[in-house]
Design a protein around this motif. Structure first.
Motif, PDB file in Angstrom:
ATOM      1  N   GLY A 187     -34.836 -46.938  73.299  1.00  0.00           N
ATOM      2  CA  GLY A 187     -34.752 -47.416  74.668  1.00  0.00           C
ATOM      3  C   GLY A 187     -34.321 -46.341  75.643  1.00  0.00           C
ATOM      4  N   THR A 188     -33.236 -45.635  75.324  1.00  0.00           N
ATOM      5  CA  THR A 188     -32.680 -44.609  76.205  1.00  0.00           C
ATOM      6  C   THR A 188     -32.563 -43.288  75.451  1.00  0.00           C
ATOM      7  N   VAL A 189     -33.106 -42.236  76.059  1.00  0.00           N
ATOM      8  CA  VAL A 189     -33.070 -40.887  75.487  1.00  0.00           C
ATOM      9  C   VAL A 189     -32.335 -39.985  76.474  1.00  0.00           C
ATOM     10  N   ARG A 215     -26.705 -37.749  62.502  1.00  0.00           N
ATOM     11  CA  ARG A 215     -26.188 -39.100  62.697  1.00  0.00           C
ATOM     12  C   ARG A 215     -24.675 -39.022  62.842  1.00  0.00           C
ATOM     13  N   LYS A 216     -24.124 -40.020  63.505  1.00  0.00           N
ATOM     14  CA  LYS A 216     -22.673 -40.052  63.618  1.00  0.00           C
ATOM     15  C   LYS A 216     -22.038 -40.278  62.249  1.00  0.00           C
ATOM     16  N   GLU A 217     -20.982 -39.552  62.009  1.00  0.00           N
ATOM     17  CA  GLU A 217     -20.241 -39.733  60.753  1.00  0.00           C
ATOM     18  C   GLU A 217     -19.542 -41.083  60.782  1.00  0.00           C
ATOM     19  N   VAL A 218     -19.649 -41.809  59.670  1.00  0.00           N
ATOM     20  CA  VAL A 218     -19.042 -43.131  59.589  1.00  0.00           C
ATOM     21  C   VAL A 218     -17.548 -42.976  59.359  1.00  0.00           C
ATOM     22  N   GLY A 219     -16.764 -43.795  60.035  1.00  0.00           N
ATOM     23  CA  GLY A 219     -15.327 -43.722  59.849  1.00  0.00           C
ATOM     24  C   GLY A 219     -14.667 -42.912  60.935  1.00  0.00           C
ATOM     25  N   ALA A 224     -25.431 -44.500  70.214  1.00  0.00           N
ATOM     26  CA  ALA A 224     -25.330 -45.793  69.532  1.00  0.00           C
ATOM     27  C   ALA A 224     -25.075 -45.591  68.046  1.00  0.00           C
ATOM     28  N   GLY A 225     -24.552 -46.639  67.402  1.00  0.00           N
ATOM     29  CA  GLY A 225     -24.194 -46.516  65.990  1.00  0.00           C
ATOM     30  C   GLY A 225     -25.343 -46.116  65.101  1.00  0.00           C
ATOM     31  N   ASP A 226     -26.554 -46.587  65.409  1.00  0.00           N
ATOM     32  CA  ASP A 226     -27.721 -46.244  64.605  1.00  0.00           C
ATOM     33  C   ASP A 226     -28.579 -45.169  65.273  1.00  0.00           C
ATOM     34  N   GLY A 227     -28.005 -44.484  66.250  1.00  0.00           N
ATOM     35  CA  GLY A 227     -28.765 -43.492  66.997  1.00  0.00           C
ATOM     36  C   GLY A 227     -28.875 -42.161  66.273  1.00  0.00           C
ATOM     37  N   GLY A 261     -19.997 -45.673  76.434  1.00  0.00           N
ATOM     38  CA  GLY A 261     -20.037 -45.426  75.004  1.00  0.00           C
ATOM     39  C   GLY A 261     -21.084 -46.272  74.300  1.00  0.00           C
ATOM     40  N   GLY A 262     -21.798 -45.656  73.358  1.00  0.00           N
ATOM     41  CA  GLY A 262     -22.793 -46.359  72.566  1.00  0.00           C
ATOM     42  C   GLY A 262     -24.031 -46.791  73.318  1.00  0.00           C
TER      43      GLY A 262
END
Length: 344
Positions: free
Chosen positions: A194-196, A336-340, A298-301, A260-261
């Motif tokens: 959606g947004t880049v 990807r964003k690191e989880v945690g 975003a979390g899945d970005g 954020g996100g």
């Protein structure tokens, strides 16, 4: 001329060029070499639409047995003499040559040996590049490449190399090479995004290339330099992507004015101090940029970045493509964003 075509590329993204050829149904890939993808072009295919390629050529001759000695020049001249030039016209002939490894002859000797033989039957002047001479723009443009013991003699399809985008009517220092920007956009998997965002957008190259792949996406570009944003706006309109698709704004890469996100994809070529010095909150280091990218993503970005000094903290590397660019060897990193929780 044959339907055998060759796409020239920045070293490192040849596989991405091959993928684009297959997905666009432009032809059947037959081989990948140093900075080249050889393929059989589909009938009536528009080869000038390749975005990850620097140039596209039609092969006129493939010459085996090209050694390191000077006898190779005669072999190349004989091959050029046998090229079928039927139907070709122009104001002149110019040749650009390159080879991999050391040879006992120069690129200018290759160009002159081949160029003279191509020009003679056409009764056209041959324009040598020796002593820094520049051939006229409307000259018929040929290319000779040598890798191992095999040489290629080929003719450019378009009036100018594909990397010279028509939309680049305005530029700034450090602007990104368009096929590399196109490769970054391809790696970002923009389908459904959606947004880049490009937080260091410069002249807008990455977002304009992203628009070609995802015309329905919302494209946001920020830069510390108002002159860069003026260039980006001009280029976006020249590329047919003006209006609602793009949003441009002055902002520091260390303080991105977004929630954020809120971003699905980030494309970024940070200022590395080689051509463009970092400014504002990035003057000391790029840490604030990466913290902001992580915050707005975003979390899945995905973030696709051209990095010189390793993978930034807080991200996991999904894919890396090392490229040769302006004498440097950066990596196109898919992150990807690191989880945690991010350790400090």
């Amino acid at each position: 001329m044959h339907t055998f075509a060759v796409a020239r590329a920045v070293h490192g993204i040849e596989p991405l060029v091959a993928t684009e050829i297959r997905r666009s149904r432009l032809g059947v890939v037959r081989g990948v070499r140093h900075r080249e993808v050889w393929f059989e072009a589909a009938p009536a295919a528009d080869l000038t639409g390749l975005r990850t390629a620097d140039d596209v050529l039609l092969a006129a001759a493939v010459v085996d047995g090209i050694g390191h000695g000077r006898s190779a020049l005669r072999r190349l001249a004989l091959a050029a003499r046998s090229v079928n030039l039927g139907g070709l016209t122009g104001s002149g002939v110019e040749v650009s040559a390159s080879f991999v490894g050391r040879r006992n002859y120069t690129r200018f000797e290759i160009e002159d040996a081949v160029g003279a033989e191509l020009a003679r039957p056409l009764r056209l002047p041959y324009h040598s590049r020796r002593d820094g001479a520049r051939p006229p723009r409307d000259a018929m443009s040929w290319r000779v490449t040598i890798e191992g013991d095999r040489a290629l003699i080929a003719l450019r399809v378009a009036d100018r190399p594909l990397h010279r985008r028509a939309y680049k009517t305005d530029s700034i220092r450090g602007t990104l090479h368009p096929p590399v920007a196109a490769a970054m956009a391809a790696l970002a998997r923009l389908g459904g995004a959606g947004t880049v965002l490009d937080p260091c957008c410069g002249a807008g190259t990455t977002l304009i290339e992203a628009h070609a792949l995802a015309p329905g996406a919302r494209l946001l570009g920020f830069d510390h330099d108002p002159a860069a944003l003026r260039a980006a706006t001009t280029n976006a309109h020249a590329g047919g992507g003006g209006g609602a698709a793009f949003g441009w704004g002055v902002a520091d890469g260390g303080r991105i004015p977004l929630a954020g996100g809120s971003v699905d994809r980030v494309l970024v070529n940070p200022p590395w101090g080689r051509q463009v010095p970092p400014r504002g909150l990035l003057a000391r280091d790029l840490g604030p940029l990466w913290r902001e990218v992580r915050r707005v993503l975003a979390g899945d970005g995905l973030a696709v970045a051209l990095v010189h000094d390793g993978i930034p903290r807080g991200f996991v590397l999904e894919e890396a493509v090392r490229v040769s660019l302006s004498g440097q060897h950066p990596v196109i990193a898919v992150l990807r964003k690191e989880v945690g929780r991010l350790r400090r």
